[in-house]
Write an enzyme that holds these catalytic residues in place. Structure first.
Site, mmCIF file in Angstrom:
data_model
loop_
_atom_site.group_PDB
_atom_site.id
_atom_site.type_symbol
_atom_site.label_atom_id
_atom_site.label_comp_id
_atom_site.label_asym_id
_atom_site.label_seq_id
_atom_site.Cartn_x
_atom_site.Cartn_y
_atom_site.Cartn_z
ATOM 1 N N TYR A 15 0.816 -1.227 0.000
ATOM 2 C CA TYR A 15 0.000 0.000 0.000
ATOM 3 C C TYR A 15 0.851 1.278 0.000
ATOM 4 C CZ TYR A 15 0.742 -0.820 4.986
ATOM 5 O OH TYR A 15 1.309 -1.095 6.205
ATOM 6 N N SER A 16 2.118 1.154 -0.320
ATOM 7 C CA SER A 16 2.975 2.349 -0.345
ATOM 8 C C SER A 16 2.844 3.060 -1.688
ATOM 9 C CB SER A 16 4.431 1.911 -0.092
ATOM 10 O OG SER A 16 5.325 2.643 -0.891
ATOM 11 N N ALA A 17 2.512 4.357 -1.646
ATOM 12 C CA ALA A 17 2.273 5.126 -2.876
ATOM 13 C C ALA A 17 3.448 5.055 -3.857
ATOM 14 C CB ALA A 17 1.924 6.571 -2.521
ATOM 15 N N CYS B 7 5.660 2.829 -4.244
ATOM 16 C CA CYS B 7 5.801 1.470 -4.795
ATOM 17 C C CYS B 7 4.706 1.202 -5.833
ATOM 18 C CB CYS B 7 5.696 0.429 -3.671
ATOM 19 S SG CYS B 7 6.994 0.609 -2.433
ATOM 20 N N LEU B 8 3.501 1.696 -5.551
ATOM 21 C CA LEU B 8 2.376 1.418 -6.448
ATOM 22 C C LEU B 8 2.582 2.032 -7.827
ATOM 23 C CD1 LEU B 8 -0.396 1.844 -3.767
ATOM 24 C CD2 LEU B 8 -0.021 -0.224 -5.130
#
Ligand SMILES: N[C@@H](CCC(=O)N[C@@H](CS)C(=O)NCC(=O)O)C(=O)O
Length: 215
Positions: A10-12, A14-15
């Site tokens: 859920y890390s921005a 990473c997404l």
């Protein structure tokens, strides 16, 4: 050779890298790194990235961190003709302008808001206001174009999308910003195959994570 991506679901930052992989059909093997357990500080990960941050990509022995650097690398290396990162100098500069604005301004402000929650404190309402000032500017910019840089989706949209998703996870109400809402709908319609995995579910999980931090 499979590209490895050390990340958190859920890390921005990473997404946005994973979105590039989906759109360009680049196989990416995700490797979960649990920051709460300090896995990013273990010697084996520090050997790969002494700056101990995620996302960190390893492509055939080449390690790279900073999400936006990874995004541009993936296009340059695997899909140089892609309109995600146009080659024309002015078009590319416009994409980069948004990437730098996001990393240095929009996401940076949001991060300073929610890191306080993660550390068990109360977030500063003044920082929330500063963030919403930037959201307003974004909304005004989107009144003029379909996507951030015109008629085509680019890396700029993916980067800013992840910041806006994280803001929703942090319980910012953005529903009054009609141009942003319309842009999100357009992105969702054109990204149906990965929207749930990379947008809807991470917003829910990030919200849950932040709420647990403040309990
Ligand atoms: N500017 C970086 C920010 C990355 C970032 O903030 N990563 C956080 C997780 S979302 C992290 O790795 N924190 C642990 C650390 O830096 O030690 C990027 O866009 O990649």
């Amino acid at each position: 050779m499979v590209i490895e991506l050390y990340q958190l679901p859920y890390s921005a930052p990473c997404l946005q890298v994973r979105m590039v992989g989906k759109i360009l059909n680049i196989p990416i093997e995700t490797k979960h790194l649990d920051l709460e357990k300090g896995e990013h500080l273990k010697p084996e990960f520090l050997k790969i990235n002494p700056f101990h941050c995620i996302p960190t990509m390893v492509d055939d022995g080449f390690a790279l961190w900073e999400s936006r650097a990874i995004m541009t690398y993936l296009v340059n290396k695997y899909a140089p003709e892609s309109s995600l990162y146009p080659k024309d100098a002015k078009a590319r500069a416009t994409v980069e302008r948004w990437l730098y604005w996001d990393t240095g301004s929009l996401y940076a402000t949001l991060f300073s808001y929610y890191i306080v929650i993660i550390e068990g404190g109360k977030p500063d309402p003044a920082v929330a206001t500063l963030f919403m000032d930037k959201v307003k500017l974004l909304d005004e910019a989107l009144a003029k174009t379909k996507y951030l840089c015109g008629d085509n989706i680019t890396l700029a949209d993916l980067s800013v999308l992840c910041s806006i998703s994280a803001a929703k996870g942090a319980d910012f109400d953005l529903s009054a910003y009609k141009n942003i809402e319309r842009w999100l709908k357009t992105l969702e319609t054109n990204s149906a195959s990965w929207w749930k995995e990379l947008v809807t579910d991470p917003i829910k999980d990030f919200r849950e994570f932040l709420r647990n931090c403040s309990r």
